[in-house]
Structures are given as structure tokens and as C-alpha cells.
Design a protein around this motif. Structure first.
Motif, short mmCIF file in Angstrom:
data_model
loop_
_atom_site.label_atom_id
_atom_site.label_comp_id
_atom_site.label_asym_id
_atom_site.label_seq_id
_atom_site.Cartn_x
_atom_site.Cartn_y
_atom_site.Cartn_z
N VAL A 25 0.84 -1.21 0.00
CA VAL A 25 0.00 0.00 0.00
C VAL A 25 0.87 1.25 0.00
O VAL A 25 0.58 2.23 -0.70
N GLU A 26 1.95 1.24 0.77
CA GLU A 26 2.87 2.39 0.81
C GLU A 26 3.45 2.67 -0.58
O GLU A 26 3.47 3.83 -1.03
N VAL A 27 3.88 1.64 -1.26
CA VAL A 27 4.47 1.81 -2.59
C VAL A 27 3.41 2.25 -3.61
O VAL A 27 3.66 3.13 -4.44
N LEU A 28 2.23 1.68 -3.54
CA LEU A 28 1.16 2.07 -4.46
C LEU A 28 0.76 3.53 -4.27
O LEU A 28 0.54 4.26 -5.24
N LYS A 29 0.64 3.96 -3.02
CA LYS A 29 0.30 5.36 -2.75
C LYS A 29 1.40 6.29 -3.27
O LYS A 29 1.10 7.35 -3.84
N LYS A 30 2.65 5.89 -3.07
CA LYS A 30 3.77 6.69 -3.55
C LYS A 30 3.75 6.80 -5.06
O LYS A 30 3.94 7.88 -5.63
N LEU A 31 3.51 5.70 -5.73
CA LEU A 31 3.47 5.69 -7.20
C LEU A 31 2.33 6.54 -7.72
O LEU A 31 2.50 7.35 -8.64
N ALA A 32 1.14 6.38 -7.14
CA ALA A 32 -0.02 7.13 -7.60
C ALA A 32 0.16 8.63 -7.41
O ALA A 32 -0.16 9.43 -8.30
N SER A 33 0.68 9.03 -6.25
CA SER A 33 0.87 10.46 -6.00
C SER A 33 1.97 11.04 -6.89
O SER A 33 1.90 12.20 -7.30
N SER A 34 2.98 10.23 -7.20
CA SER A 34 4.08 10.72 -8.04
C SER A 34 3.67 10.83 -9.50
O SER A 34 4.02 11.80 -10.18
N LEU A 35 2.92 9.84 -9.99
CA LEU A 35 2.44 9.92 -11.38
C LEU A 35 1.38 11.01 -11.53
O LEU A 35 1.32 11.71 -12.53
N ASN A 36 0.49 11.08 -10.52
CA ASN A 36 -0.56 12.10 -10.49
C ASN A 36 -1.49 12.00 -11.70
O ASN A 36 -1.97 12.99 -12.22
N THR A 37 -1.76 10.75 -12.14
CA THR A 37 -2.67 10.54 -13.27
C THR A 37 -3.90 9.73 -12.87
O THR A 37 -4.85 9.63 -13.66
N PHE A 38 -3.89 9.15 -11.70
CA PHE A 38 -5.04 8.40 -11.19
C PHE A 38 -4.96 8.40 -9.67
O PHE A 38 -3.92 8.72 -9.09
N ASP A 39 -6.06 8.05 -9.04
CA ASP A 39 -6.12 8.03 -7.58
C ASP A 39 -6.43 6.63 -7.08
O ASP A 39 -7.17 5.87 -7.72
N LEU A 40 -5.87 6.29 -5.93
CA LEU A 40 -6.14 5.04 -5.26
C LEU A 40 -6.61 5.32 -3.83
O LEU A 40 -5.99 6.12 -3.13
N THR A 41 -7.69 4.69 -3.43
CA THR A 41 -8.11 4.76 -2.03
C THR A 41 -8.22 3.34 -1.50
O THR A 41 -8.67 2.44 -2.21
N PHE A 42 -7.80 3.14 -0.27
CA PHE A 42 -7.76 1.81 0.34
C PHE A 42 -8.69 1.76 1.55
O PHE A 42 -8.74 2.70 2.34
N GLU A 43 -9.37 0.65 1.69
CA GLU A 43 -10.15 0.39 2.91
C GLU A 43 -9.71 -0.95 3.46
O GLU A 43 -9.70 -1.96 2.74
N ASN A 44 -9.33 -0.97 4.71
CA ASN A 44 -8.77 -2.16 5.33
C ASN A 44 -9.85 -2.99 6.03
O ASN A 44 -10.74 -2.44 6.69
N PHE A 45 -9.77 -4.31 5.86
CA PHE A 45 -10.70 -5.23 6.51
C PHE A 45 -9.90 -6.21 7.37
O PHE A 45 -8.89 -6.76 6.91
N ASP A 46 -10.35 -6.45 8.60
CA ASP A 46 -9.59 -7.25 9.55
C ASP A 46 -9.96 -8.73 9.51
O ASP A 46 -9.75 -9.46 10.48
N TRP A 47 -10.49 -9.21 8.41
CA TRP A 47 -10.87 -10.61 8.28
C TRP A 47 -9.61 -11.47 8.27
O TRP A 47 -8.75 -11.34 7.42
N SER A 48 -9.52 -12.39 9.22
CA SER A 48 -8.27 -13.12 9.45
C SER A 48 -8.55 -14.28 10.40
O SER A 48 -9.69 -14.50 10.84
N SER A 49 -7.49 -15.02 10.74
CA SER A 49 -7.66 -16.10 11.71
C SER A 49 -7.97 -15.55 13.10
O SER A 49 -8.69 -16.19 13.89
N ASP A 50 -7.43 -14.38 13.43
CA ASP A 50 -7.81 -13.75 14.70
C ASP A 50 -9.29 -13.41 14.72
O ASP A 50 -9.97 -13.59 15.74
N TYR A 51 -9.81 -12.92 13.59
CA TYR A 51 -11.24 -12.63 13.46
C TYR A 51 -12.04 -13.92 13.65
O TYR A 51 -13.06 -13.94 14.34
#
Length: 368
Positions: free
Chosen positions: A30-56
Motif C-alpha cells: 500500500v505504501e508503494v502504491l500510494k507513492k506511485l499514484a501520487s508521483s504519477l498524479n494521473t489516477f487516484d487510489l483509495t484503500f479500505e482495510n478489513f480485519d478478516w483473518s484467523s484472529d477474526y
């Protein structure tokens, strides 16, 4: 995808880090994707995190809430980490999370590209640059993982377990047509169909029969056929003779892990779980699994996630961004900034920082 006020595309990504090293590598991705998107400045990415896992699962008794699939359908893509925990049986975690998303969302085409990155080395001593560059297409909806079968007379000496492989004409036709199209779009136009029809004389014979039928629609594609056991030796001894490979759910699952190891490390291998109709979001995940033996140590290789992110960008239509990211990741590897599994000393954060620094180098911030 929806346009922003600026008119450029904006993509909503569901992030499911899940288990083991999944949260570590997804955070890096996610860090790299956000960096790439902001640097290119031609498209936007938004992320929503879900905690579905073995702990869940251990807290709620299930991996997914009732509305999980409805929720995921609102996103343009899914970025998935890994599933599996030492204290949860593997068949429960796999069927409870990953397959519970892939199968109902009809992500029937599992695509696993493999190549030797610049700056890395195949364990095959005679493998020269460019000779191992494959795409493995895995049928992802039925076959050996159809989920049919059961156990009777449990606990008795005559306890009986069945695991039924399902091969339908509909599903075999659609994965074969997809694989032929991938092969047709690659320079070598070569497809190897993998089966075990000498021993499995029903489903696998149907697999071979349908492959031959679909081949007639693609006269420009050269087709050959291999039994899965012979295929393992060919991958090791003659990697240069392969290009695009299509196999059943189980066979391609096994062969793609071998392919990743032959390319240098399972820590660099990506996966795309695609719905080629695009009616549902597709899911992108690194191959390596939850790797609890190194969880929390900060040494997980994030390259598989970066390549997975590349495949996600390509699928979303951001070809320039995807190709650029993959080249940047290879450049970082070529510069020797790699984790232990590739023979280096860098940790997860150092590799991630190096990729972000290379993005800044290629795409310097524009003065306003």
C-alpha cells in the motif's frame, strides 16, 4: 472505477492483510502504491482495510461477516495478504477466507507470472537470462478444489473419506479460452496444456478434449501437451521450452510454487485471481502464504506484493504505472537491495524504502 472531480480515474481497493506476514507485506504494498499514484498524479487510489483473518475467526467463529461479498463487490479490486495460522486447521482457514471469496465472486482464472528478475539468480545453473519467463494459468473454481466429498463412519476402522474432482465443460472451456488468449498475446504464442489423463481417465480426458477443441479457434498458437509429472522435469531441465502453461486447480497450484522457486524465491511470486467478465472485483495476492516462522521479524520479502500490485494496476488499465513499477522493483533488486531469501541482507522496510526512493528518482515532484 469512478472519475474524480479532475476527470481522472479513481480506484477503490479493499485491503485484506489477514494472517502471518500478510499485514507486513500488504502495508509495504500500500505504501508503494500510494507513492506511485501520487508521483504519477494521473489516477487516484483509495484503500479500505478489513480485519478478516484467523484472529477474526477465533473471535467470531467465522472468517467473513454475512455481508462480506456484498461489501467487496463495491470495490474495483482486492489486495489480499495471506491466510493460515498454526492454531487453525489449514482446510478451515483456506475454505473460510480465500476460497470463500474466490469461488462466489467467480474469480475463475488464477494467473501466476514467473521470471528471473534482474539482479537475482535462478538456482538452475544452466538458466540464462530470459530463458525462464512463464505465465501459469490455473483453473480456480472447481477441479480438485471443488469441495465435493465427505467422511463417513468416522472413528471406525472402515472410516471412509472421498474428495471428488469436478470438471465441467463450462469451466474447462472458459479457462482454456482464457489461456489461449493469454498465449496469443505473448510474443512466443506457445501454450502447454498440463494434465494427468493417462491415469485419470474421465475428468482429465475431458480436459484434453476441450483443449484440442479450443485450439482450433487459435491457429496462431502452438500447443503441446504434458503429463504433470513429466512437466516438473521439463521445468527444471528445459525452462526455455516453456512460455504459457494451463493446468487444473491442484496441478497449477503445485507447479507455480515450483516455478517460483526456480525463478529464485517464492518471495517474489505474484497471483491474480481474475473474473475475466469483470462483473466482480478481482483479487490480487502474493503466493508465499502466511510464513509464521518469520512473522513479526521484519524480514519478509515484499517483492511478491509489489509484483502483485503491478498485476493489479495492469488489470485496472493503468498499464504505464504497472510496467513502471515492475521495472523499478527489478532495478532495486539489480542494485542488490534484496532480502535474505534472495541472498541479500535488507529487511522489509529497507526494500520498501528503496522502491519508494526509486519512484522519487524516476518521477521527481513537480514544482507548482
Amino acid at each position: 472505477m469512478s472519475p474524480t472531480q479532475t476527470g481522472r480515474p479513481s480506484y477503490r481497493i479493499a485491503s485484506i492483510p489477514a494472517d502471518g506476514i500478510g499485514p507486513e507485506v500488504i502495508e509495504a504494498g500500500v505504501e508503494v502504491l500510494k507513492k506511485l499514484a501520487s508521483s504519477l498524479n494521473t489516477f487516484d487510489l483509495t484503500f479500505e482495510n478489513f480485519d478478516w483473518s484467523s484472529d477474526y475467526y477465533k473471535k467470531h467463529g467465522r472468517y467473513l461477516p454475512d455481508d462480506a461479498l456484498t461489501t467487496l463487490k463495491k470495490f474495483d479490486a482486492i489486495l489480499f495478504g495471506a491466510v493460515g495460522a498454526p492454531d487453525v486447521p489449514d482446510h478451515i482457514s483456506l475454505w473460510g477466507l480465500r476460497l470463500a471469496i474466490c469461488q462466489p465472486l467467480q474469480q475463475y482464472a488464477n494467473v501466476r507470472p514467473t521470471k528471473v528478475f534482474r539482479g537475482t539468480q535462478s538456482p538452475l545453473r544452466n538458466c540464462n537470462s530470459g530463458e525462464l519467463d512463464w505465465v501459469i494459468i490455473r483453473e480456480n473454481s472447481e477441479g480438485e478444489y471443488a469441495g465435493h466429498g465427505g467422511i463417513s463412519h468416522a472413528g471406525q476402522p472402515w472410516e471412509c473419506a472421498t474428495e471428488v474432482s469436478i470438471f465441467t465443460r463450462h469451466s474447462v472451456e472458459r479457462i482454456m479460452r482464457f489461456a489461449f488468449q493469454i498465449a496469443a498475446d505473448r510474443p512466443r504464442k506457445l501454450l502447454t496444456v498440463v494434465t494427468k489423463s493417462n491415469a485419470q481417465r474421465n475428468g482429465m480426458v475431458l480436459w484434453d478434449k476441450i483443449a484440442a477443441e479450443i485450439a482450433e479457434e487459435f491457429p496462431d498458437v502452438t500447443v503441446d501437451k504434458m503429463l504433470v509429472d513429466a512437466m516438473t522435469t521439463r521445468m527444471v531441465l528445459k525452462p526455455e521450452t516453456l512460455d504459457t502453461i494451463v493446468a487444473t486447480n491442484l496441478h497449477a497450484d503445485i507447479l507455480s510454487d515450483l516455478a517460483a522457486a526456480l525463478a529464485g524465491s517464492i518471495g517474489i511470486a505474484p497471483t491474480s485471481n481474475l473474473d475475466p467478465t469483470r462483473k466482480n472485483p478481482s483479487m490480487f495476492e502474493p503466493i508465499h502464504g502466511s510464513a509464521f516462522d518469520i512473522t513479526g521479524m521484519g524480514i519478509a520479502n515484499p517483492v511478491a506484493t509489489f509484483w502483485t500490485a503491478t498485476e493489479m494496476l495492469l488489470w485496472l488499465g493503468e498499464r504505464e504505472a504497472g510496467n513502471l513499477l515492475l521495472d523499478i522493483v527489478e532495478t532495486v533488486c539489480e542494485n542488490g537491495i534484496v532480502t535474505k531469501d534472495l541472498g541479500g541482507t535488507a529487511n522489509t522496510k529497507e526494500v520498501t524504502a528503496a522502491v519508494c526512493a526509486e519512484i522519487e528518482k524516476r518521477l521527481p515532484a513537480k514544482k507548482v
